[in-house]
Write a protein that holds these residues in place. Structure first.
Motif, short mmCIF file in Angstrom:
data_model
loop_
_atom_site.label_atom_id
_atom_site.label_comp_id
_atom_site.label_asym_id
_atom_site.label_seq_id
_atom_site.Cartn_x
_atom_site.Cartn_y
_atom_site.Cartn_z
N ASP A 15 0.82 -1.21 0.00
CA ASP A 15 0.00 0.00 0.00
C ASP A 15 0.85 1.26 0.00
O ASP A 15 0.36 2.34 0.29
CB ASP A 15 -0.93 0.00 1.22
N ALA A 16 2.15 1.12 -0.30
CA ALA A 16 3.10 2.24 -0.35
C ALA A 16 3.19 2.96 1.00
O ALA A 16 3.55 4.12 1.06
CB ALA A 16 2.77 3.20 -1.48
N ASP A 17 2.84 2.26 2.09
CA ASP A 17 2.92 2.86 3.41
C ASP A 17 4.13 2.35 4.19
O ASP A 17 4.33 2.71 5.34
CB ASP A 17 1.65 2.57 4.21
N ARG A 18 4.95 1.53 3.52
CA ARG A 18 6.05 0.88 4.23
C ARG A 18 7.21 0.64 3.26
O ARG A 18 7.03 0.50 2.06
CB ARG A 18 5.56 -0.46 4.78
N LEU A 19 8.42 0.58 3.84
CA LEU A 19 9.63 0.34 3.07
C LEU A 19 10.56 -0.54 3.90
O LEU A 19 10.66 -0.36 5.11
CB LEU A 19 10.30 1.69 2.79
N ILE A 37 12.96 -1.43 8.55
CA ILE A 37 11.58 -1.38 8.07
C ILE A 37 10.99 -0.08 8.61
O ILE A 37 11.05 0.18 9.81
CB ILE A 37 10.76 -2.58 8.56
N ILE A 38 10.44 0.73 7.72
CA ILE A 38 9.83 2.00 8.10
C ILE A 38 8.38 1.96 7.63
O ILE A 38 8.12 1.64 6.46
CB ILE A 38 10.56 3.19 7.46
N SER A 39 7.46 2.28 8.55
CA SER A 39 6.05 2.24 8.19
C SER A 39 5.35 3.51 8.64
O SER A 39 5.55 3.99 9.76
CB SER A 39 5.37 1.04 8.85
N ALA A 40 4.52 4.04 7.75
CA ALA A 40 3.65 5.16 8.11
C ALA A 40 2.50 4.62 8.97
O ALA A 40 2.25 3.41 8.99
CB ALA A 40 3.10 5.80 6.84
N ALA A 41 1.83 5.49 9.65
CA ALA A 41 0.65 5.09 10.43
C ALA A 41 -0.44 4.61 9.47
O ALA A 41 -0.60 5.14 8.37
CB ALA A 41 0.16 6.25 11.26
N PHE A 48 5.97 3.41 12.72
CA PHE A 48 7.09 2.80 13.42
C PHE A 48 8.28 2.63 12.49
O PHE A 48 8.15 2.68 11.27
CB PHE A 48 6.71 1.45 14.04
N SER A 49 9.42 2.41 13.12
CA SER A 49 10.66 2.10 12.40
C SER A 49 11.37 1.01 13.18
O SER A 49 11.44 1.07 14.41
CB SER A 49 11.54 3.35 12.33
N VAL A 50 11.86 0.01 12.48
CA VAL A 50 12.61 -1.09 13.10
C VAL A 50 13.92 -1.26 12.36
O VAL A 50 13.92 -1.50 11.15
CB VAL A 50 11.82 -2.42 13.05
N ALA A 72 6.01 6.39 18.24
CA ALA A 72 5.73 7.68 18.88
C ALA A 72 5.79 7.54 20.40
O ALA A 72 6.22 8.45 21.10
CB ALA A 72 4.37 8.20 18.44
N GLY A 73 5.39 6.38 20.91
CA GLY A 73 5.36 6.14 22.35
C GLY A 73 6.71 5.83 22.96
O GLY A 73 6.82 5.66 24.17
#
Length: 189
Positions: A15-19, A37-41, A48-50, A72-73
């Motif tokens: 969904d182009a919300d993650r890389l 791994i970087i993901s938009a909300a 999040f980013s891992v 964010a938390g």
């Protein structure tokens, strides 16, 4: 299949919300990888980013997965390592838990096309096996829960069917067993 690979690969979320981007060094079955791994909300989870580092033995058995998750938390560090006797230790800054995870020798990160490559290269394409069912240590994202999942890999011509209680997919792989397309999750760019 190429036995020695040093490269950088990138996958874009369906969904182009993650890389996911990973630098890999593969020598035979041994893997050393540094990825993120970087993901938009989304409606299902917060942004999040891992970042992770994966190290396996010469036989492709996972030795260690070190992760750092940012949300964010706050942030969480998690190290999952396997000793020579097959016991796993899941370590956070506050706790350490030991388990055999059903005899698992490999690990998977949810939403990671790259982590599917390790068992595919180890059990399928080079070994010539038509199918294998193995226990896998599974790290969920973005929650960071760790558990064991029995997963079946069925190897076809350029495809691998992956079946677990969490997801059923038919991934497309290149001649080296590296994932090209993970339907509904990500595609290599």
């Amino acid at each position: 299949m190429t036995t020695d690979i040093k490269t950088m690969l990138t996958w874009r979320g369906a969904d182009a919300d993650r890389l996911e981007q990973v630098r890999i060094n593969i020598s035979g079955a041994r893997v050393r990888a540094y990825g993120r791994i970087i993901s938009a909300a989304t409606d299902d989870h917060e942004a999040f980013s891992v970042s992770y580092e994966l190290v396996t033995t010469d036989d492709g058995i996972t030795r260690r997965l070190s992760t750092r998750m940012l949300r964010a938390g706050g942030e969480t560090q998690l190290d999952i390592s396997r000793d020579m006797d097959g016991r796993w230790m899941v370590q956070t800054p506050d706790t350490a838990v030991h388990s055999d995870f059903g005899g698992a020798e490999t690990i998977d990160i949810e939403l990671s096309p790259f982590l599917k490559t390790v068992p595919i290269r180890r059990f399928g394409l080079p070994a010539g096996k038509p199918s294998v069912e193995i226990p896998v240590v599974h790290l969920s994202l973005p929650g960071g829960e760790v558990g064991q999942v029995d997963t079946t890999y069925t190897f076809g011509d350029g495809t691998v069917d992956i079946v677990s209680p969490l997801r059923t997919s038919s991934v497309t792989v290149d001649a080296d067993g590296l994932v090209l397309d993970y339907p509904g999750v990500a595609s290599r760019i």
